[in-house]
Motif scaffolding. Structure first.
Motif, PDB file in Angstrom:
ATOM      1  N   ASP A   1      -4.292  -9.190  -8.650  1.00 34.35           N
ATOM      2  CA  ASP A   1      -4.351  -8.652 -10.018  1.00 34.35           C
ATOM      3  C   ASP A   1      -3.258  -7.624 -10.282  1.00 34.35           C
ATOM      4  OD1 ASP A   1      -6.753 -10.113 -10.881  1.00 34.35           O
ATOM      5  OD2 ASP A   1      -7.767  -8.879  -9.380  1.00 34.35           O
ATOM      6  N   GLY A   2      -2.034  -7.962  -9.852  1.00 30.32           N
ATOM      7  CA  GLY A   2      -0.899  -7.086 -10.102  1.00 30.32           C
ATOM      8  C   GLY A   2      -0.714  -5.973  -9.097  1.00 30.32           C
ATOM      9  N   LYS A   3      -1.563  -5.909  -8.081  1.00 25.49           N
ATOM     10  CA  LYS A   3      -1.443  -4.892  -7.040  1.00 25.49           C
ATOM     11  C   LYS A   3      -1.213  -5.557  -5.686  1.00 25.49           C
ATOM     12  CE  LYS A   3      -4.171  -1.329  -9.361  1.00 25.49           C
ATOM     13  NZ  LYS A   3      -5.287  -0.368  -9.240  1.00 25.49           N
ATOM     14  N   LYS A   4      -0.504  -4.851  -4.797  1.00 27.06           N
ATOM     15  CA  LYS A   4      -0.151  -5.417  -3.504  1.00 27.06           C
ATOM     16  C   LYS A   4      -1.052  -4.877  -2.388  1.00 27.06           C
ATOM     17  CE  LYS A   4       4.727  -6.470  -4.330  1.00 27.06           C
ATOM     18  NZ  LYS A   4       6.119  -6.238  -3.862  1.00 27.06           N
TER      19      LYS A   4
ATOM     20  N   ALA B   1      -1.056   4.538   9.117  1.00 26.37           N
ATOM     21  CA  ALA B   1      -1.180   3.350   8.262  1.00 26.37           C
ATOM     22  C   ALA B   1      -0.976   3.696   6.798  1.00 26.37           C
ATOM     23  CB  ALA B   1      -2.547   2.701   8.477  1.00 26.37           C
ATOM     24  N   THR B   2      -1.590   4.784   6.354  1.00 26.31           N
ATOM     25  CA  THR B   2      -1.502   5.128   4.928  1.00 26.31           C
ATOM     26  C   THR B   2      -0.126   5.680   4.562  1.00 26.31           C
ATOM     27  OG1 THR B   2      -2.562   7.263   5.427  1.00 26.31           O
ATOM     28  CG2 THR B   2      -3.967   5.511   4.623  1.00 26.31           C
ATOM     29  N   ASP B   3       0.481   6.458   5.445  1.00 29.25           N
ATOM     30  CA  ASP B   3       1.823   6.978   5.155  1.00 29.25           C
ATOM     31  C   ASP B   3       2.830   5.832   5.023  1.00 29.25           C
ATOM     32  OD1 ASP B   3       0.909   9.561   5.128  1.00 29.25           O
ATOM     33  OD2 ASP B   3       1.659  10.081   7.127  1.00 29.25           O
ATOM     34  N   LEU B   4       2.739   4.856   5.902  1.00 32.69           N
ATOM     35  CA  LEU B   4       3.647   3.699   5.832  1.00 32.69           C
ATOM     36  C   LEU B   4       3.403   2.889   4.562  1.00 32.69           C
ATOM     37  CD1 LEU B   4       3.665   2.426   9.533  1.00 32.69           C
ATOM     38  CD2 LEU B   4       5.605   3.346   8.256  1.00 32.69           C
ATOM     39  N   ALA B   5       2.136   2.712   4.218  1.00 31.32           N
ATOM     40  CA  ALA B   5       1.797   1.953   3.008  1.00 31.32           C
ATOM     41  C   ALA B   5       2.339   2.633   1.758  1.00 31.32           C
ATOM     42  CB  ALA B   5       0.284   1.769   2.910  1.00 31.32           C
TER      43      ALA B   5
ATOM     44  N   ASP C   1       4.917   4.699   1.646  1.00 29.85           N
ATOM     45  CA  ASP C   1       6.379   4.572   1.694  1.00 29.85           C
ATOM     46  C   ASP C   1       6.840   3.211   1.174  1.00 29.85           C
ATOM     47  OD1 ASP C   1       6.765   7.103   2.670  1.00 29.85           O
ATOM     48  OD2 ASP C   1       6.969   6.475   4.774  1.00 29.85           O
ATOM     49  N   LYS C   2       6.061   2.166   1.504  1.00 27.21           N
ATOM     50  CA  LYS C   2       6.433   0.808   1.120  1.00 27.21           C
ATOM     51  C   LYS C   2       5.947   0.432  -0.280  1.00 27.21           C
ATOM     52  CE  LYS C   2       6.419  -0.899   5.913  1.00 27.21           C
ATOM     53  NZ  LYS C   2       7.745  -1.548   5.962  1.00 27.21           N
ATOM     54  N   GLY C   3       5.166   1.309  -0.897  1.00 25.49           N
ATOM     55  CA  GLY C   3       4.704   1.057  -2.257  1.00 25.49           C
ATOM     56  C   GLY C   3       3.528   0.101  -2.373  1.00 25.49           C
TER      57      GLY C   3
ATOM     58  N   LYS D   1       4.269  11.809  -1.486  1.00 27.38           N
ATOM     59  CA  LYS D   1       5.033  10.688  -2.032  1.00 27.38           C
ATOM     60  C   LYS D   1       4.195   9.766  -2.925  1.00 27.38           C
ATOM     61  CE  LYS D   1       8.308  10.423   1.831  1.00 27.38           C
ATOM     62  NZ  LYS D   1       8.856   9.549   2.905  1.00 27.38           N
ATOM     63  N   GLY D   2       2.870   9.888  -2.837  1.00 22.43           N
ATOM     64  CA  GLY D   2       2.035   9.006  -3.642  1.00 22.43           C
ATOM     65  C   GLY D   2       0.660   8.805  -3.035  1.00 22.43           C
ATOM     66  N   GLN D   3       0.023   7.681  -3.347  1.00 21.29           N
ATOM     67  CA  GLN D   3      -1.318   7.412  -2.847  1.00 21.29           C
ATOM     68  C   GLN D   3      -1.530   5.918  -2.605  1.00 21.29           C
ATOM     69  OE1 GLN D   3      -4.457   8.309  -5.636  1.00 21.29           O
ATOM     70  NE2 GLN D   3      -3.251   7.670  -7.408  1.00 21.29           N
ATOM     71  N   THR D   4      -2.553   5.612  -1.830  1.00 25.54           N
ATOM     72  CA  THR D   4      -2.932   4.227  -1.547  1.00 25.54           C
ATOM     73  C   THR D   4      -4.417   4.206  -1.205  1.00 25.54           C
ATOM     74  OG1 THR D   4      -2.322   2.235  -0.284  1.00 25.54           O
ATOM     75  CG2 THR D   4      -2.476   4.292   0.941  1.00 25.54           C
ATOM     76  N   LEU D   5      -4.995   3.030  -1.263  1.00 21.00           N
ATOM     77  CA  LEU D   5      -6.401   2.883  -0.857  1.00 21.00           C
ATOM     78  C   LEU D   5      -6.431   2.321   0.556  1.00 21.00           C
ATOM     79  CD1 LEU D   5      -9.406   3.085  -1.669  1.00 21.00           C
ATOM     80  CD2 LEU D   5      -9.251   0.707  -2.469  1.00 21.00           C
ATOM     81  N   TYR D   6      -6.960   3.119   1.496  1.00 22.30           N
ATOM     82  CA  TYR D   6      -7.079   2.682   2.892  1.00 22.30           C
ATOM     83  C   TYR D   6      -8.416   1.968   3.079  1.00 22.30           C
ATOM     84  CZ  TYR D   6      -8.087   2.942   7.891  1.00 22.30           C
ATOM     85  OH  TYR D   6      -8.445   2.629   9.181  1.00 22.30           O
TER      86      TYR D   6
END
Length: 274
Positions: free
Chosen positions: A109-112, A185-189, A191-193, A214-219
């Motif tokens: 749905d538009g997210k990676k 894992a989350t820092d790399l994610a 960084d990679k967007g 740098k941002g956020q991600t869902l782990y």
């Protein structure tokens, strides 16, 4: 049995071929869902333990069920882990709806979503493999002992007890290892967007928003089918952590009784037609 249609299901760390594997419970769960995509995120078959020659029928039924998914239209991705690392020889192999990969990126749905097992972060696996294998054997027998203890506790009306969780929570190095794993894992994610980073390996189910400067991600971590009996499900643009519940134990028993009765009826019919 009515099946739930789910966009994506992720399971990991099943460890088929070990004493601790809850194959019957997993088979019941798989019988209740109809996923469009099924991701097997490493350590599904425990090739490290094959020397025991232990692979009961319930474990074979899980393998058959996974193959059935692919044959009936589900896209099945087998992401290799450390306990099934021999399959890395066949990485990027595609057979119909079944693919073997070392890592996977899904557009949802538009997210990676960035999916990998996680053993790449484990120094003991990468550099001192015999120690990791020895630990795996010890863990298997710890779980087997724990099952006997919990059987005794159930007989006297006591709550089940997890030896391995107690050890993990009380040993500072184990707690630090889990924290470091999640942070890397989350820092790399980030960084990679990637919007989602999905792992297994550490047998710690979790779904948590992580962020840095740098941002956020869902782990997300799919947990395991040794102790936690968990899976990740993505449907209607949302992730949820599935937990096998003791409340469905009766339903599970009824399912297996029905399956055994049906098998017997088919066997009797085959005899009569001869």
């Amino acid at each position: 049995m009515k099946k739930r249609i789910v966009d994506v299901v992720v399971i990991s760390d099943v460890h088929l071929g070990t004493f601790g594997c809850h194959a019957k419970e997993l088979l019941y769960y798989l019988s209740t869902i109809k996923p469009k995509i099924l991701v097997l995120n490493g350590d599904i078959i425990d090739i490290w333990q094959f020397r025991k020659s232990y692979f009961p029928k319930s474990h074979l039924k899980v393998v058959k069920k996974l193959i059935d998914f692919a044959s009936k239209g589900t896209k099945v991705y087998y992401v290799t882990g450390n306990h099934d690392e021999m399959l890395r020889k066949f990485s990027d192999t595609v057979m119909g709806n079944f693919s073997v990969v070392d890592k996977l990126i899904l557009n949802l749905d538009g997210k990676k979503a960035w999916i990998f097992h996680g053993d790449v972060f484990d120094a003991s696996v990468q550099h001192v493999k015999w120690i990791a294998k020895l630990g795996g054997i010890g863990y298997d027998y710890l779980i087997l002992s724990n099952r006997f203890i919990n059987w005794c506790l159930a007989k006297i009306g006591r709550e089940p007890y997890s030896l391995s969780k107690k050890i993990k929570s009380s040993v500072k190095k184990a707690v630090k290892h889990i924290g470091d794993f999640e942070a890397i894992a989350t820092d790399l994610a980030i960084d990679k967007g990637y919007d989602y980073v999905i792992c297994g390996h550490i047998h710690e189910p979790k779904m948590e928003r992580k962020e840095n400067r740098k941002g956020q991600t869902l782990y997300l971590n799919s947990g395991d089918w040794i102790e936690n009996l968990t899976a990740l499900e993505y449907n209607k643009k949302r992730w949820k952590l599935y937990q096998y519940a003791e409340e469905i134990q009766v339903q599970e028993e009824e399912y297996f009784e029905f399956e055994n009765e049906l098998t017997q009826q088919l066997f009797n019919a085959a005899i009569l037609t001869k």
